[in-house]
Design a protein around this motif. Structure first.
Motif, PDB file in Angstrom:
ATOM      1  N   ALA A 252       1.862  21.660  -3.876  1.00 39.29           N
ATOM      2  CA  ALA A 252       2.995  20.963  -4.485  1.00 39.29           C
ATOM      3  C   ALA A 252       3.808  20.218  -3.432  1.00 39.29           C
ATOM      4  O   ALA A 252       4.346  19.134  -3.689  1.00 39.29           O
ATOM      5  CB  ALA A 252       3.877  21.957  -5.235  1.00 39.29           C
ATOM      6  N   GLU A 253       3.890  20.770  -2.214  1.00 34.65           N
ATOM      7  CA  GLU A 253       4.636  20.111  -1.147  1.00 34.65           C
ATOM      8  C   GLU A 253       4.004  18.767  -0.795  1.00 34.65           C
ATOM      9  O   GLU A 253       4.706  17.779  -0.562  1.00 34.65           O
ATOM     10  CB  GLU A 253       4.695  21.011   0.091  1.00 34.65           C
ATOM     11  CG  GLU A 253       5.369  20.376   1.299  1.00 34.65           C
ATOM     12  CD  GLU A 253       6.801  19.929   1.046  1.00 34.65           C
ATOM     13  OE1 GLU A 253       7.247  18.996   1.723  1.00 34.65           O
ATOM     14  OE2 GLU A 253       7.467  20.509   0.161  1.00 34.65           O
ATOM     15  N   GLU A 254       2.673  18.714  -0.765  1.00 35.06           N
ATOM     16  CA  GLU A 254       2.014  17.431  -0.509  1.00 35.06           C
ATOM     17  C   GLU A 254       2.304  16.430  -1.627  1.00 35.06           C
ATOM     18  O   GLU A 254       2.455  15.228  -1.361  1.00 35.06           O
ATOM     19  CB  GLU A 254       0.506  17.635  -0.367  1.00 35.06           C
ATOM     20  CG  GLU A 254       0.085  18.245   0.962  1.00 35.06           C
ATOM     21  CD  GLU A 254      -1.406  18.212   1.172  1.00 35.06           C
ATOM     22  OE1 GLU A 254      -1.841  18.313   2.340  1.00 35.06           O
ATOM     23  OE2 GLU A 254      -2.171  18.070   0.187  1.00 35.06           O
ATOM     24  N   ALA A 255       2.365  16.905  -2.854  1.00 33.69           N
ATOM     25  CA  ALA A 255       2.694  16.021  -3.968  1.00 33.69           C
ATOM     26  C   ALA A 255       4.095  15.435  -3.798  1.00 33.69           C
ATOM     27  O   ALA A 255       4.333  14.245  -4.070  1.00 33.69           O
ATOM     28  CB  ALA A 255       2.592  16.788  -5.288  1.00 33.69           C
ATOM     29  N   VAL A 256       5.032  16.247  -3.339  1.00 33.50           N
ATOM     30  CA  VAL A 256       6.382  15.762  -3.059  1.00 33.50           C
ATOM     31  C   VAL A 256       6.351  14.710  -1.957  1.00 33.50           C
ATOM     32  O   VAL A 256       6.959  13.635  -2.079  1.00 33.50           O
ATOM     33  CB  VAL A 256       7.319  16.930  -2.662  1.00 33.50           C
ATOM     34  CG1 VAL A 256       8.663  16.403  -2.170  1.00 33.50           C
ATOM     35  CG2 VAL A 256       7.526  17.873  -3.841  1.00 33.50           C
ATOM     36  N   GLN A 257       5.660  15.005  -0.870  1.00 29.79           N
ATOM     37  CA  GLN A 257       5.613  14.082   0.270  1.00 29.79           C
ATOM     38  C   GLN A 257       4.994  12.745  -0.113  1.00 29.79           C
ATOM     39  O   GLN A 257       5.495  11.680   0.267  1.00 29.79           O
ATOM     40  CB  GLN A 257       4.814  14.715   1.415  1.00 29.79           C
ATOM     41  CG  GLN A 257       5.439  15.953   2.026  1.00 29.79           C
ATOM     42  CD  GLN A 257       6.678  15.642   2.842  1.00 29.79           C
ATOM     43  OE1 GLN A 257       7.038  14.505   3.060  1.00 29.79           O
ATOM     44  NE2 GLN A 257       7.349  16.690   3.303  1.00 29.79           N
ATOM     45  N   LEU A 258       3.900  12.788  -0.881  1.00 29.25           N
ATOM     46  CA  LEU A 258       3.243  11.546  -1.286  1.00 29.25           C
ATOM     47  C   LEU A 258       4.149  10.726  -2.200  1.00 29.25           C
ATOM     48  O   LEU A 258       4.318   9.510  -1.994  1.00 29.25           O
ATOM     49  CB  LEU A 258       1.929  11.867  -1.993  1.00 29.25           C
ATOM     50  CG  LEU A 258       1.174  10.666  -2.578  1.00 29.25           C
ATOM     51  CD1 LEU A 258       0.820   9.656  -1.489  1.00 29.25           C
ATOM     52  CD2 LEU A 258      -0.075  11.122  -3.332  1.00 29.25           C
ATOM     53  N   THR A 259       4.751  11.364  -3.200  1.00 29.42           N
ATOM     54  CA  THR A 259       5.616  10.638  -4.125  1.00 29.42           C
ATOM     55  C   THR A 259       6.834  10.067  -3.406  1.00 29.42           C
ATOM     56  O   THR A 259       7.225   8.908  -3.635  1.00 29.42           O
ATOM     57  CB  THR A 259       6.072  11.565  -5.259  1.00 29.42           C
ATOM     58  OG1 THR A 259       4.951  12.207  -5.848  1.00 29.42           O
ATOM     59  CG2 THR A 259       6.819  10.776  -6.326  1.00 29.42           C
ATOM     60  N   ARG A 260       7.425  10.843  -2.529  1.00 26.99           N
ATOM     61  CA  ARG A 260       8.598  10.380  -1.782  1.00 26.99           C
ATOM     62  C   ARG A 260       8.248   9.175  -0.910  1.00 26.99           C
ATOM     63  O   ARG A 260       9.034   8.214  -0.806  1.00 26.99           O
ATOM     64  CB  ARG A 260       9.142  11.526  -0.930  1.00 26.99           C
ATOM     65  CG  ARG A 260      10.464  11.206  -0.231  1.00 26.99           C
ATOM     66  CD  ARG A 260      10.936  12.427   0.532  1.00 26.99           C
ATOM     67  NE  ARG A 260      11.363  13.497  -0.365  1.00 26.99           N
ATOM     68  CZ  ARG A 260      11.301  14.790  -0.067  1.00 26.99           C
ATOM     69  NH1 ARG A 260      10.795  15.189   1.087  1.00 26.99           N
ATOM     70  NH2 ARG A 260      11.753  15.683  -0.928  1.00 26.99           N
ATOM     71  N   ALA A 261       7.078   9.208  -0.298  1.00 25.56           N
ATOM     72  CA  ALA A 261       6.653   8.089   0.548  1.00 25.56           C
ATOM     73  C   ALA A 261       6.415   6.831  -0.289  1.00 25.56           C
ATOM     74  O   ALA A 261       6.797   5.716   0.121  1.00 25.56           O
ATOM     75  CB  ALA A 261       5.380   8.461   1.315  1.00 25.56           C
ATOM     76  N   LEU A 262       5.813   6.977  -1.461  1.00 24.75           N
ATOM     77  CA  LEU A 262       5.609   5.823  -2.345  1.00 24.75           C
ATOM     78  C   LEU A 262       6.947   5.234  -2.774  1.00 24.75           C
ATOM     79  O   LEU A 262       7.103   4.005  -2.845  1.00 24.75           O
ATOM     80  CB  LEU A 262       4.802   6.242  -3.576  1.00 24.75           C
ATOM     81  CG  LEU A 262       3.331   6.599  -3.328  1.00 24.75           C
ATOM     82  CD1 LEU A 262       2.718   7.227  -4.586  1.00 24.75           C
ATOM     83  CD2 LEU A 262       2.529   5.364  -2.908  1.00 24.75           C
ATOM     84  N   GLN A 263       7.930   6.099  -3.027  1.00 24.64           N
ATOM     85  CA  GLN A 263       9.264   5.623  -3.376  1.00 24.64           C
ATOM     86  C   GLN A 263       9.900   4.882  -2.203  1.00 24.64           C
ATOM     87  O   GLN A 263      10.515   3.815  -2.379  1.00 24.64           O
ATOM     88  CB  GLN A 263      10.134   6.803  -3.791  1.00 24.64           C
ATOM     89  CG  GLN A 263      11.566   6.408  -4.133  1.00 24.64           C
ATOM     90  CD  GLN A 263      12.485   7.610  -4.253  1.00 24.64           C
ATOM     91  OE1 GLN A 263      12.243   8.651  -3.636  1.00 24.64           O
ATOM     92  NE2 GLN A 263      13.545   7.481  -5.047  1.00 24.64           N
ATOM     93  N   THR A 264       9.743   5.422  -1.004  1.00 27.35           N
ATOM     94  CA  THR A 264      10.363   4.834   0.187  1.00 27.35           C
ATOM     95  C   THR A 264       9.852   3.417   0.442  1.00 27.35           C
ATOM     96  O   THR A 264      10.635   2.508   0.768  1.00 27.35           O
ATOM     97  CB  THR A 264      10.095   5.717   1.419  1.00 27.35           C
ATOM     98  OG1 THR A 264      10.669   7.004   1.202  1.00 27.35           O
ATOM     99  CG2 THR A 264      10.684   5.094   2.684  1.00 27.35           C
ATOM    100  N   VAL A 265       8.542   3.205   0.292  1.00 30.55           N
ATOM    101  CA  VAL A 265       7.968   1.876   0.581  1.00 30.55           C
ATOM    102  C   VAL A 265       8.024   0.968  -0.637  1.00 30.55           C
ATOM    103  O   VAL A 265       7.595  -0.187  -0.579  1.00 30.55           O
ATOM    104  CB  VAL A 265       6.530   1.999   1.098  1.00 30.55           C
ATOM    105  CG1 VAL A 265       6.469   2.880   2.333  1.00 30.55           C
ATOM    106  CG2 VAL A 265       5.568   2.502   0.019  1.00 30.55           C
ATOM    107  N   LYS A 266       8.559   1.503  -1.743  1.00 31.43           N
ATOM    108  CA  LYS A 266       8.696   0.752  -2.995  1.00 31.43           C
ATOM    109  C   LYS A 266       7.352   0.288  -3.548  1.00 31.43           C
ATOM    110  O   LYS A 266       7.214  -0.838  -4.059  1.00 31.43           O
ATOM    111  CB  LYS A 266       9.635  -0.449  -2.794  1.00 31.43           C
ATOM    112  CG  LYS A 266      11.080  -0.064  -2.502  1.00 31.43           C
ATOM    113  CD  LYS A 266      11.705   0.610  -3.717  1.00 31.43           C
ATOM    114  CE  LYS A 266      13.199   0.828  -3.556  1.00 31.43           C
ATOM    115  NZ  LYS A 266      13.528   1.911  -2.629  1.00 31.43           N
ATOM    116  N   ALA A 267       6.364   1.157  -3.474  1.00 28.59           N
ATOM    117  CA  ALA A 267       5.119   0.897  -4.199  1.00 28.59           C
ATOM    118  C   ALA A 267       5.416   1.053  -5.684  1.00 28.59           C
ATOM    119  O   ALA A 267       6.131   1.973  -6.078  1.00 28.59           O
ATOM    120  CB  ALA A 267       4.030   1.869  -3.760  1.00 28.59           C
ATOM    121  N   GLN A 268       4.870   0.166  -6.513  1.00 32.42           N
ATOM    122  CA  GLN A 268       5.234   0.170  -7.933  1.00 32.42           C
ATOM    123  C   GLN A 268       3.990   0.161  -8.826  1.00 32.42           C
ATOM    124  O   GLN A 268       3.726  -0.797  -9.552  1.00 32.42           O
ATOM    125  CB  GLN A 268       6.117  -1.053  -8.258  1.00 32.42           C
ATOM    126  CG  GLN A 268       7.380  -1.183  -7.443  1.00 32.42           C
ATOM    127  CD  GLN A 268       8.415  -0.091  -7.744  1.00 32.42           C
ATOM    128  OE1 GLN A 268       8.204   0.764  -8.593  1.00 32.42           O
ATOM    129  NE2 GLN A 268       9.549  -0.124  -7.042  1.00 32.42           N
TER     130      GLN A 268
END
Length: 425
Positions: A252-268
């Motif tokens: 679950a921690e990796e899922a958080v890290q991946l989602t947070r990174a996608l949000q940071t770079v504004k992948a849509q």
């Protein structure tokens, strides 16, 4: 009473035997779980699920006129430690029954040890297909299907619930170099599944994505341990401009890290599907950023499933109530799945009227879709490999801070509308 030793095995013993000490006439159940290390969060929740079920059994009079003693060893998320602990549970602790461990990584090697001693191995978390093609007849899986077949659900969600002109056409698939994540990827990509020692388990071509007419424009795998380059990975996903992003994580921690990174770079992407993220920790780590994320799950809080303990009905909602009373937190699938394992084994012991593992195996194999084991995870009967019959993985979506059930549409009432496309960050 819980007694904890701080030695290498870090053994935890949970009982409800009163203040006079451990009774001699007990039924011992053993499990090796990752209470520390990379799988610690999920491992602890598995322990809670087992413990709650054993507590309820003891409150209802125990099994076969005996109290039940649960012995849990901390394998530190390490394969060799898990192997030695199951050996010890069987040969030193002389347990009557076993509960499985968490993760395909630990389940695959430990399954051989358990099979060697002829004990029933009920598995809460170990869906890689190679686990179920070893020819063992003592294993029973308490989730809906093998991991390689999970990809069928998100593809059907898209084809059944998204208008044709709005469906994703391109896919970025990224995943951990993990037993379970690799297995789901193999089904999506149409790969051949091989045993570590050689030999083809299954040829999954053309794969669920290609079969649905979706093009994989990016595929990347990160190391099983120590990966931290989430922003570069997210930027690569963004540059792919994929409509659908699939993230298959080991925790679950990796899922958080991946989602947070996608949000940071504004992948849509139009759709984000993850193999982890039903846990409360996911929402706590992301807040509003979780909105619209789709996650597969074996359990849902609203599911109207009814299990059995001591011959009495015990609903999914009963489980959530007593779990919160005992642990002060909401249950999630990582605690519900092991609870269902315990329910299943309790029914087997009562049904066979013995803890003889050979007879328990016969009783479990005799279950049918008409006469299943009944759990808070739904009904279970199994094929010759130990994989469930007639079950499909569930898909849920984070909507307004709640995990809403979105697929399949015929499993039970209460299916929510699908948010598509995913809201932009």
């Amino acid at each position: 009473m819980r007694v904890v030793s701080t030695g290498m095995l870090a053994v935890a013993v949970t009982t409800l035997l009163g203040s006079t000490g451990l009774a001699q006439d007990v039924i011992k159940i053993g499990s090796s779980l990752p209470l520390t290390g990379g799988f610690a969060v999920t491992g602890e929740k598995h322990r809670q699920g087992f413990e709650l079920c054993v507590d309820i059994i003891n409150e209802k009079g125990g099994l076969l006129g005996k109290k039940v003693q649960l012995i849990v060893s901390d394998n530190r998320s390490d394969t060799e430690t898990a192997l030695s602990q199951y050996e010890r549970l069987i040969n030193v602790d002389k347990v009557d029954l076993l509960f499985g461990t968490f993760s395909s990584k630990l389940t695959f090697p430990t399954s051989s040890i358990v099979n060697k001693y002829g004990m029933v191995y009920p598995v809460p978390s170990g869906g890689a297909l190679r686990i179920w093609t070893q020819g063992y007849d003592n294993m029973f899986y308490f989730q809906q299907n093998a991991a390689e077949l999970f990809g069928d659900a998100p593809v059907k969600l898209i084809t059944e619930r998204v208008a044709e002109g709005e469906r994703p056409k391109t896919v970025a698939l990224v995943h951990a170099d993990d037993f379970f994540a690799n297995a789901i990827a193999a089904g999506l990509l149409g790969q051949k599944v091989q045993n570590p020692g050689g030999g083809i388990v299954a040829d999954l071509a053309p794969g669920y994505l290609k079969d649905a007419g979706m093009e994989v424009v990016m595929e990347e795998r990160w190391p099983e341990e120590g990966f931290s380059d989430w922003l570069n990975l997210a930027n690569s996903i963004k540059r792919s401009n994929a409509d659908l992003v699939i993230g298959l994580t080991a925790s679950a921690e990796e899922a958080v890290q991946l989602t947070r990174a996608l949000q940071t770079v504004k992948a849509q992407p139009k759709m984000l599907y993850l193999s982890q993220g039903t846990q409360n920790e996911y929402l706590e780590g992301l807040g509003q950023a979780a909105e619209g994320v789709i996650v597969h799950t074996s359990w849902h809080a609203d599911a109207p499933w009814t299990g059995l303990i001591a011959g009495e009905e015990f609903t999914n909602q009963d489980f959530q109530r007593v779990f919160k009373e005992k642990f002060g937190a909401d249950a999630d699938e990582d605690s519900a799945i092991p609870f269902a394992v315990c329910e299943g084994m309790e029914q087997a012991v009562r049904g066979a009227e013995t803890t003889d593992n050979a007879k328990l195996k016969e009783w479990l194999h005799a279950r049918t879709e008409q006469e299943p084991v009944r759990t808070i995870l739904g009904p279970f009967s199994w094929d010759d490999r130990g994989l469930p019959l007639g079950r499909t993985v569930l898909l849920a979506q984070w909507q307004g801070g709640d995990l809403k059930f979105v697929y399949p549409t015929d499993e039970f009432e209460g299916v929510s509308d699908l948010i598509h496309p995913k809201p932009e960050w």
